[in-house]
Design an enzyme around this catalytic site. Structure first.
Site, mmCIF file in Angstrom:
data_model
loop_
_atom_site.group_PDB
_atom_site.id
_atom_site.type_symbol
_atom_site.label_atom_id
_atom_site.label_comp_id
_atom_site.label_asym_id
_atom_site.label_seq_id
_atom_site.Cartn_x
_atom_site.Cartn_y
_atom_site.Cartn_z
ATOM 1 N N ASP B 355 83.187 36.010 80.936
ATOM 2 C CA ASP B 355 82.074 35.848 81.534
ATOM 3 C C ASP B 355 82.074 36.804 82.616
ATOM 4 O OD1 ASP B 355 83.096 33.334 80.225
ATOM 5 O OD2 ASP B 355 82.113 32.117 81.677
ATOM 6 N N GLU B 481 80.806 29.790 69.703
ATOM 7 C CA GLU B 481 81.859 29.030 69.210
ATOM 8 C C GLU B 481 81.768 27.848 68.370
ATOM 9 O OE1 GLU B 481 83.363 27.778 73.181
ATOM 10 O OE2 GLU B 481 84.049 29.897 73.682
ATOM 11 N N LYS B 589 76.180 27.664 69.292
ATOM 12 C CA LYS B 589 76.543 26.790 70.726
ATOM 13 C C LYS B 589 75.671 27.755 71.434
ATOM 14 C CE LYS B 589 80.091 25.804 73.829
ATOM 15 N NZ LYS B 589 81.558 26.039 73.874
ATOM 16 N N GLN B 590 75.527 29.058 71.309
ATOM 17 C CA GLN B 590 75.220 30.017 72.378
ATOM 18 C C GLN B 590 74.564 31.353 71.580
ATOM 19 O OE1 GLN B 590 79.548 29.861 72.953
ATOM 20 N NE2 GLN B 590 78.874 31.337 74.550
#
Lengths: 761, 761
Positions: B355, B481, B589-590
């Site tokens: 992050d 993920e 997920k992303q």
């Protein structure tokens, strides 16, 4: 040749004793008692003092480092139940132990025909007087809750007082080894004593203990039968019961002390009532009669399961031990199965795996089909939990059997080499189909097996999907645990194809028999036709370039791990390499495609098997004890009988030579079955085909022959192979089809068959 | 427009208070204090009363359900350190709390220009008299160990006794939530008090606590400065210290009570000596002067980080809060980094992730490059542990940064979506390369960044291999993920290619500068040439059939999970589906490839991005808070500014609207950075290119404009965008290259630049 395993004048090292605890355990499929010394060991010895009831478990916390959805956080664990092994012996106040100064002739004998384990030694007192002490143990095959220890004391020149202390503990702790991922890591008190009673009139102690979580109870009853020289003295009663017998020992008189223990559990017995009547039953006969019955039971067993090699005595000892271990380990009541370590220890926490179906069931199917049927029934009893497991994994239909379990709950903590091994579903189906082909037992199929095959087939259709014209199965793990969560594991896909095709084939029979489960599950013709389509479309990865079957979609594209260049201490690799490293390489823990070559040999031509075998052999570490026996069988399939022999040698003596260095935690039960497979399916080349039993014998140079008995379609056959001829005869039963090499005949009691042995295949 | 976040007359529900504890936390990158009520809550409220020191951790056991080789069984966890928040107030013996009967005007204000958090309310006594109580908190940006609470009491009509109890606890327990995989599950006493001292002369309490395992100490010093009406009364000293101040309150007189806390840790300070001198430093100035310095610090911050939208006040509040959170969260000393939840809570156990580099560093790189350099330095301090981590994973060379860590030890418990995310290596390299391009800070590159880029590159060459002419990277997890441990994750492979190419490009500079690490690491020309070859051969999976980039080798062959048909309560999917189920489907997920479209936009043509975006958007649940901001940016890249706006809306208000329902556990720090990215890299279209800063502005309908400041190559630029024109001016620094749309100029302090806004791209 008597079936005995002996250890004479062995070293009293801790390592040796822990190993012997396993090797000399006594079990009957219901209870198992490790071969601990009655008198215990010195304080600095580590011992796993254990006694187990098959199927009696508690539920332990299984903390996940990260708790993702569906990860089990409880697991079933086998329990170390009440300890009734302890007997201490004092002569003139001196304690008699195998560790005493001047002890000699310390021997152990496991008599696999009598079904007893004997330990004896000559003990010398401080004054120099000698006595012979022996301990004979039996777990009864004819009265499953019964465990006996008979202590015999013969004085050479000792005269004086004798005192025997016999203990009965109502609970015990599981063995702990924090450094081995295959063992429990933390001590837990799973069992706690709820009631201890000593009945003075009956001279009987009864202890009931209850599990912490699973709400099971275990009751043990202990009583003694002693020579007239001995008198009951002190009785101490607490959470445990300890009784003392006192008397005098003189030269020429044998003291005989028998300790009877009964193990009852609340899954099978009414603990309020059954204990008393079992005590009565036991007391109705003298010990010798129980010994007699034990021998008769085993006599039948050895007749049915007869198996012998000519020209290799150590191998025969190992073969006998293997088969004896299997009959000792197998649950025979539909409530229990065969734990990875049998009832000889707590390794793998007493879990049942695919080992049963693929490695051990063929032995029972061919020698003791009643037990095989019970093993199928066991799977049926956990089918509902397998359905629940499938829902947890996101499947809208069908059942997924748990990878590790005792009573049906998935107890595997690392899904990539656990739950993701979906092939356990097709393994169970395979064993049912094989059982049906070998026995023709339609009843078992209609009551248990058929429903299992349908529900597991439904799972496959939900788990897989069509990718263009191919039916594919993604994100599963095959037998090889060094390559996890892959797409289109060849073994899995082929096994599923086999299962689906067989369901299609059996469906008319199910309809004709009006099988209950067809209604119950609302099976439709369309559904069956979907299975047929999926089987026909099943994708089986193959490398055109290498001309071999690919273990999965990407396996052959990974770099080869040069296992021959790795230092010896790096093995087993799982203890020295991160899974990601192993997964990133071509390296196999065990037979994967090679297992498919065995189980589905008809799907391959020999040249293809040869190429695949040569390729995968170089990649396989055999870090699993399930591997060598399969490589042996397939070496025979491709005609390399001497290589088959080398693998067989390796595989057949794992426990008696402790070559995997963990037999102290329990026997390798699957390998016991694998040894049987290696001989019968390997060297004798036996196959159970749809309409015939097939033999394709090959003998290694070292042997002059082998012989064994099998049951096929209810008929008992005896097969003798030597380098001159194969002689097949039928002892009981109706005529059956038999194929030897490529010749087929009908064999009957009247017509045995001799056919010349073929040197070259 | 003042930068404030306010909550007026809010409901005193537990949910709201837990949320406010996060939102109104005060932090300075070194210490963070949750916005708990000084007087506490009623007994049935659950509160996470927390105060943290960045980089101060203990080591917790992390039990693995199955302990395979290399699975960490310890993890670093952020500590809830000494609690100095508690202040109880009594008027005529009645306790004053926000929960009292008749309390009104309960308000909170976070003043992001002053750097203080205020809570105030009017309290009514049982007799009906009223007082206004307020609590102002500050964690000082100019004296990092300093935390102050100023309590002000103004009587409306109350006259009587006042008593203030101030507590100082030397240790606190971490917050526990057994039902959320993202939170710690079990209470642990990590800190224990080693020494408590109250210095009567100085009226100062000093408590030192030590961690259980990590051998760190935390010292807190507390003293007070109070109005003349109050006098020190009782002092109780135990493991904690509690002091009471008593006095009289009358109408027209304000009581002012200041509590100073100093937090010192043994990683940065000499606890024997430094406490005393910090106390002296604090006492040298009145509180107002510390407030003044705080404001000056933030004045500079807001000038450097200026960012505003015209036409969306709520968005500006959120933007301000985001940037303020980032400056509150970032470690500025090279010892610490930015935790996933900043210093606002214990979610994700205080770990640092990728992050930092991908979501938060760009903000610092462009507004506060000194902090960005410190974040790179932090990675350098754990490089040795990253090397050790690589060895654990079986790599013979290079370094693999831990997925989750505080001081360098891998603390992720589930490797498929943890350690297997090797891309953290290329993410760190990317942030270093971007930092260097934006700042030209060669010193940072030579001292820290260069060595990191070499060591991570070595890892890539060891982890990958050539498959024919392709360089492939197997068994790794990309950013998504919901698809773990795959071969050739596109994002990873592309990032690695980028990193290797840049290392090749920088190598001559390193040689020319005689960089120390070249000798230290024995970097050779051949090695660099190997990187060049691997980069050139890098395999980037592409579906010719679908004409889109494939997330990995098998992703596009899996069935699509119809996420639009799933019930709302199934989200986030990770809490309702087994990983195997998710891995078996096309579902994200992303942002994964879509993140590559942003970070490596020059590698793609817009049409390819458009196709990929449309495809992957349908598969993405945005269950990660790191997703929407990236989809917003890339929507801008493909010219869909209104879609970009919708994603930006979603992403920019996650915490202030608590849309992910877990802000109570801490802010989503990465999302704060993502909000910055969404505006500056998204709508303003800023890119840091090798030889120019680039702007490609697009404004959504709702806004009339936006403006912001950035630092590029040491020069401070101000950019104003409206629908008429883009106006770029330089405030300080040397001339730089700037590109707006496709026009390039040299910008200098003398020559600002106005260029018409282009409605169509």
């Amino acid at each position: 040749m008597s079936k005995q395993m002996t250890r004479r004048d062995f070293a009293l090292t801790n390592e040796e004793l822990r190993l012997q605890e396993t090797l000399f355990h006594t079990a009957n499929g219901y209870i198992g008692v490790r071969g601990n010394f009655e008198e215990g060991y010195p304080e600095d010895f580590v011992s796993s003092r254990g006694q187990y009831i098959n199927g009696v478990f508690d539920i332990a916390d299984m903390k996940q480092a990260e708790q993702l959805y569906g990860f089990p956080n409880k697991k079933e664990v086998i329990l170390n139940v009440a300890d009734t092994q302890t007997i201490r012996l004092y002569l003139d106040g001196e304690e008699v132990t195998a560790f005493g100064q001047g002890v000699r002739e310390l021997n152990r004998v496991l008599d696999m025909e009598k079904g007893t384990a004997l330990r004896s030694f000559i003990w010398k007192s401080q004054k120099g007087e000698e006595v012979t002490v022996s301990y004979r143990r039996m777990t009864s095959f004819t009265l499953l809750p019964l465990f006996t220890i008979e202590v015999t004391i013969i004085s050479h020149d000792f005269e004086g007082s004798v005192s025997i202390v016999s203990e009965h503990h109502g609970s015990a702790q599981n063995f702990v080894n924090p450094n081995d991922p295959r063992m429990a890591a933390e001590a837990e008190d799973y069992l706690s004593v709820a009631e201890t009673r000593y009945d003075e009139e009956q001279q009987l102690s009864k202890i009931t203990a209850v599990t912490k979580t699973s709400e099971l109870s275990v009751q043990t009853l202990v009583f003694h039968d002693v020579s007239s020289q001995l008198e009951l003295g002190l009785v101490e009663e607490d959470e445990s019961v300890s009784v003392v017998y006192d008397g005098q020992l003189t030269v020429g008189v044998t003291i005989d002390f028998v300790k009877y223990s009964l193990f009852l559990d609340s899954r099978r017995y009414d603990l309020e009532k059954d204990g008393g009547s079992f005590v009565e039953t036991v007391r109705q006969k003298p010990l010798n009669q129980w010994y007699q019955e034990q021998e008769e039971y085993l006599d039948k067993f050895w007749r049915q399961a007869e198996l012998s090699v000519v020209g290799d005595p150590l191998l025969n000892e190992s073969l006998n031990y293997s088969l004896y271990s299997l009959i000792q380990s197998a649950g025979k009541d539909g409530i229990s199965n065969i734990a990875a370590k049998g009832l000889s220890g707590e390794g793998y926490e007493g879990h049942y795996f695919w080992d049963t179906e693929i490695y051990m069931m063929p032995f029972f199917t061919l020698t003791y089909p009643e037990i095989a049927a019970k093993l199928i029934e066991f799977r049926y009893t956990i089918l509902e939990k397998a359905r629940e497991n499938a829902r947890i994994l996101g499947h809208k239909q069908g059942a997924l059997f748990p990878w590790r379990t005792i009573s049906g709950a998935e107890s595997s903590g690392y899904y990539p080499s656990g739950t993701a091994q979906y092939h356990i579903n097709s393994d169970i189906a395979y064993s049912i189909i094989q059982y049906y082909q070998a026995t023709g037992d339609l009843d078992c199929l209609l009551r248990f097996g058929g429903e299992i095959v349908v529900e597991t087939s439904r799972l496959w259709l939900d788990a897989g999907h069509y990718e263009g014209k191919r039916f594919v199965l993604n994100c599963m793990t095959g037998p090889d645990e060094y390559t996890c969560v892959v797409n289109n594991n060849y073994y899995t896909n082929l096994s599923v194809q086999y299962q689906l095709n067989w369901l299609v084939k059996l469906y008319p029979l199910f309809k004709e028999q009006k099988a209950d489960f067809l209604d119950k599950l609302q099976v439709t013709d369309q559904e069956i036709s979907d299975y047929e389509s999926a089987a026909a479309a099943m994708y089986l990865p193959y490398s055109e370039e290498k001309q071999i079957h690919a273990q999965d979609d990407s396996f052959l594209e990974k770099p080869v791990l040069p296992i021959n260049e790795l230092p010896k201490q790096d093995f087993p690799l799982l203890l020295h390499y991160h899974p990601l490293y192993l997964y990133r390489h071509q390296v196999c823990k065990q037979a994967d495609i090679v297992l498919a070559y065995f189980l589905h040999d008809e799907a391959f031509d020999t040249e293809a098997i040869q190429r695949g075998y040569d390729y995968y052999e170089k990649l396989t570490t055999h870090d699993s004890s399930l591997s060598s026996c399969i490589f042996s069988i397939v070496a025979n399939q491709i005609g390399d009988v001497e290589k088959a022999y080398r693998y067989f040698e390796e595989s057949s003596k794992i426990d008696i030579t402790n070559s995997h260095h963990n037999t102290q935690d329990g026997i390798h039960a699957a390998n016991m079955g694998g040894t049987y497979l290696g001989l019968v399916f390997g060297f004798a080349g036996l196959r159970i085909r749809e309409d015939s039993l097939v033999l394709t014998p090959r003998l290694p140079q070292k042997w002059t022959g082998c012989h064994f008995s099998v049951n096929y379609q209810g008929s008992q056959l005896h097969i003798v192979i030597n380098k001159e001829e194969i002689h097949v005869s039928m002892e009981t039963g109706a005529p059956v089809n038999l194929t030897v090499y490529d010749e087929r005949r009908i064999l009957s009691q009247e017509n045995d068959w001799k056919i010349p042995y073929r040197k070259e295949r």
